[in-house]
Design a protein around this motif. Structure first.
Motif, short mmCIF file in Angstrom:
data_model
loop_
_atom_site.label_atom_id
_atom_site.label_comp_id
_atom_site.label_asym_id
_atom_site.label_seq_id
_atom_site.Cartn_x
_atom_site.Cartn_y
_atom_site.Cartn_z
N ARG A 94 0.82 -1.22 0.00
CA ARG A 94 0.00 0.00 0.00
C ARG A 94 0.85 1.27 0.00
O ARG A 94 0.51 2.28 0.62
CB ARG A 94 -0.98 -0.02 1.17
N TRP A 128 -3.92 -0.06 -13.03
CA TRP A 128 -4.54 0.99 -13.84
C TRP A 128 -3.54 2.11 -14.09
O TRP A 128 -2.79 2.49 -13.19
CB TRP A 128 -5.79 1.52 -13.13
N GLY A 173 -8.32 -6.60 -0.67
CA GLY A 173 -7.71 -6.00 0.52
C GLY A 173 -6.96 -7.00 1.38
O GLY A 173 -5.99 -6.65 2.05
N ALA A 186 -2.64 0.80 -4.05
CA ALA A 186 -3.53 -0.35 -3.83
C ALA A 186 -4.93 -0.05 -4.36
O ALA A 186 -5.69 -0.97 -4.68
CB ALA A 186 -3.58 -0.69 -2.34
N ALA A 187 -5.28 1.23 -4.46
CA ALA A 187 -6.61 1.59 -4.96
C ALA A 187 -6.66 1.54 -6.48
O ALA A 187 -7.75 1.58 -7.07
CB ALA A 187 -6.99 2.99 -4.47
N LYS A 244 -13.05 -3.76 -9.99
CA LYS A 244 -12.28 -4.43 -8.94
C LYS A 244 -13.10 -5.31 -8.02
O LYS A 244 -12.59 -6.26 -7.43
CB LYS A 244 -11.48 -3.43 -8.14
N TYR A 270 -2.91 8.82 -9.54
CA TYR A 270 -2.99 7.39 -9.27
C TYR A 270 -2.05 7.01 -8.11
O TYR A 270 -1.56 5.88 -8.02
CB TYR A 270 -2.62 6.59 -10.53
#
Lengths: 536, 536
Positions: A156, A225, A209, A167-168, A200, A163
């Protein structure tokens, strides 16, 4: 429990060799010693280093480790500097190095994604995109170009562009479980699901997660991404000359981050952080005394021309969108900063070319300013840089070599990274606690705040020392523990842990109970990275 | 396994009564029957309805259910219409209705969040914010104002504003596990962690995703992120008059969604979806024949003045930001749409006032257009509306009543909602499969595509019928299954499942194995919502 009988290990090593080839199983003492060296004192012993070439290799290694109950610890590129590098949390582990799983599997220019293996580094992905004249940007950390993209996301970690929350911005993890199962998160478990690289959540409980900051499985592939290159890009830089300005600056920028005017992470570094990026510790000027007191720091700041706080961020969009964002930043920061500068590619090139002339015409040392700005300017458009790594050599007596390696060069480095709401008062409090605690232990408080999401900021505090100075490893350790303790007491837990601080995870029976149940399922033999983000 | 002996149930009921009060344990046949009625044929029997008033009540109920091995099924507001309403997946369950857990616990105007319980509805939160003159907006679904905010997010439902992906915009779940544990996700397990309401990851493996579309625990509290009201808001509406325009419109809008020019979800409805929002099935004009063929549909479309495809979205920001976004939308959609309109508050008020006059001056029936636009205009700024619910009465012979209740009124409604990349060809394929399959079964293909994230779109397909017509429940079921099958074969799994389609989840041994291990831990007695997003 891991078996330490040499005979078991020898049999396991023979099995590893048969599975992935002799050359990919290393046991030479110098390799093992190098892999068990971090940027702080560690004790864990590494028994062997395995270098699988494919996901199947990884599965074979895991199966063998499970059969012989050999602990394994997995790194992607192994550059988890400041958090433990390649060193396992517990001793007597076999290290699995995924750097040879470096395939770039698929890319979609229109939808902005790339599917990669964990050995793919920031540099490799950047060069790959450049090579195919892609209009997609990566988001790079300020660590090293040779950092693994997936490895950083799984920790993370974060970068600088819109961006930045790594992790997102990924999905579709392929995970090898130590129990022999293989699973894919998201939609990929449905045959030919077109949404697998773009959506996702998947269907049913969402698992992504679980595999971040985790020892539940080994991620062998993921889709990352990527940001489409905007029509126009501009970086902004600001400086504040008073320590207290931090409060009003963070509060002023919060609404711009919340409403999307500023989509990039905003980065605000203190003077110590900046100076450590420019020079090494001024041993001469201080007659060898430590720490660099705030008074001496101020003198250097005036001489080298930077602020108590030094901020940066990026603006992306059409010319009109960028212009409007620029206007809003100016309005919000008016009276709160000593200087604010906007730089685009063209201005940057011109300024670089005529920096000497600028220097003659103004009191502002633009060449120095550009030096400071260059790596950040790049990071804001996803260009990886080695520059911030040099700060790890801050307290060393010799300059950083061309091929920097803080582990090898005995740089002392430990990161403590508390999270807080994007709120000036919280930022001030973290800065205060850090400065007080760290200076007391005769180190320098190198801080940078990153407004990482719309609502949260992370303060990265680098504790830096020279491991060649006797006693300093121990001093740093004591300082780190006091610092972490103070921050935790004040309500600022860290976003991430080094191997030396994994005990922090153990706080809540409901949370730990659930994770331990999960661990018993994914890893019944308890071989994968014991102690990592989960109590032993 | 649940015990069905009356004596066990009677003892359990006595325990429930003692725990949460007589009045909160209902067993009257009409209540049970009403709760076991959905918008399609169901068979599951409900044994009792419990209405806890607090998290402690919930914990007490769960403990009793575990002791007596009584299956429980939990709803927040119970409006999961089209997916099963309040009806459990398996029979002989006790229903736990969380609607009395309706506290709004904390709010932060600057950071934009509110902590609420699952009984808080969209309407309640909206009114609460209005009452305190908050500058924060909610994101509302197009379902009903009385939908639970948390319930919808836990199903990963979505709305229309930039905060449309509900599960992505909340954090800090408080979860009651059937095993008696209580856990909080994110940072809340650290004492006084200031970042708990703003930073979703926490430290260590991140669990939030596990409790969405799940039967692993009962969420009794969460923090929902709210959007700050922008300086300026404008909605855009466009229509296409040719079915094929869908492809180029989706492709044209993708870059704007990707680069953040359009931050809201973009919603594109077909003519059937629009007409079902305006009128009921034209039984008279069709002489009672079904389905409404594309030819008759075209005639209505010309008469009522809307497109084959009808799009909408929102623009948020300063006046300059909105103006630039408007310009970019015009450029991108030029030649691809028959009409595009931008409406802000002022224009909307004026147009509403003078709509009759406008009608006289132009051939465009603005009053009808405003009728169409009003609920969408509201949704784009987070104003909940009951309007879309009326479409559930499409095939009924009587008009929707003031207090619409599709369960009670025997409206047939089943949703199928495939996910795809934001790509025109994929959208076209989904539209084609849907129209062909649904018309063949003599229903109408009511479709709307939502560009829900930067990269993904979800097509919500409403299958609507009159449950009072003999045989139609069965016809709809057959149609639904064929439709889902076709979509799955073509690579478009759904984002969400109704209780009648939970079998779809069972596809991958790695994924299911892990979830079942988790389920054994959180719910050793197997009492919580068996069959929900996890095979029995």
């Amino acid at each position: 429990m891991p078996v330490e009988q040499p005979i078991v290990l020898a049999t396991a090593l023979a099995a590893f060799r048969e599975a992935i080839g002799d050359a990919n199983v290393r046991v030479e003492p110098h390799s093992l010693e190098s892999a068990s060296t971090a940027t702080f004192a560690t004790t864990a012993r590494i028994l062997a280093i395995l270098k699988p070439s494919s996901r199947h290799d990884v599965q074979r290694c895991v199966a063998i480790a499970a059969r012989f109950v050999i602990r394994i610890y997995v790194v992607s590129s192994g550059r988890n500097w400041g958090y433990g590098s390649r060193v396992p949390v517990v001793s007597d582990s076999v290290l699995i190095d995924l750097s040879a799983l470096n395939q770039i599997i698929a890319i979609d220019e229109d939808l902005g994604w790339v599917t990669i293996e964990p050995g793919v580094t920031q540099r490799q992905l950047f060069e790959y995109l450049k090579g195919r004249r892609s209009r997609l940007w990566i988001d790079a950390t300020g660590s090293s170009p040779d950092t693994s993209v997936i490895g950083n996301a799984m920790e993370r970690g974060f970068g600088h562009t819109p961006y930045g929350d790594h992790a997102a911005n990924l999905c579709g993890l392929e995970v090898v479980l130590p129990n022999g199962d293989l699973l894919e998160t998201g939609m990929a478990r449905f045959a030919d699901a077109h949404a697998a690289p773009v959506y996702k959540w998947g269907l049913g409980p969402s698992l992504d997660g679980l595999f971040t900051q985790s020892n539940l499985g080994i991620v062998t592939r993921a889709t990352v991404w990527l940001m489409p290159e905007p029509e126009h890009f501009q970086a902004f830089f600001f400086r504040c000359d008073t320590a207290d300005d931090l409060v009003s600056v963070v509060d002023a920028l919060r609404p711009l981050r919340l409403d999307g005017t500023v989509k990039s992470a905003i980065h605000i570094a203190n003077s110590y952080k900046v100076i450590a990026g420019l020079i090494q510790y001024p041993w001469h000027e201080t007659n060898g005394a430590t720490p660099l007191t705030p008074e001496i720091m101020s003198a250097f700041r005036a001489k080298l021309n930077f602020g108590e706080w030094n901020g940066s961020g990026g603006l992306y969009g059409t010319r009109a969108q960028v212009a409007e964002a620029r206007r809003l930043i100016r309005v919000r920061l008016k009276g709160k900063v000593a200087r604010i500068t906007f730089l685009d590619e063209r201005l940057f090139r011109i300024a670089s070319r005529y920096s000497a002339l600028f220097g003659l015409l103004s009191r502002w040392n633009i060449s120095r300013a550009l030096d400071l700005a260059r790596p950040v300017f790049g990071l804001l458009k996803g260009v990886p840089t080695e520059r911030p790594l040099a700060a790890a050599y801050w307290r060393k007596r010799n300059p950083p070599p061309v091929d920097m390696d803080p582990d090898r060069d005995r740089c002392g480095l430990m990161w403590c990274a508390p999270v807080a709401p994007t709120d000036g008062e919280h930022a001030r409090k973290i800065a205060e606690i850090s400065a007080e605690t760290i200076l007391k232990h005769r180190f320098e408080p190198l801080l940078s705040f990153t407004m990482i999401t719309e609502r949260a900021l992370i303060c990265v505090i680098s504790l830096t020392w020279d491991r060649d100075v006797a006693g300093e490893d121990q001093n740093a350790r004591v300082c780190f523990e006091e610092l972490q303790d103070q921050l935790l007491k004040a309500g600022y837990p860290p976003y991430r842990l080094g191997i030396q601080a994994m005990n922090l995870i153990d706080t809540d029976p409901g949370y730990i109970g659930l994770l331990q149940a999960l661990k018993s399922w994914t890893d019944p033999a308890g071989i994968l990275a014991p102690g990592r983000y989960l109590p032993l």
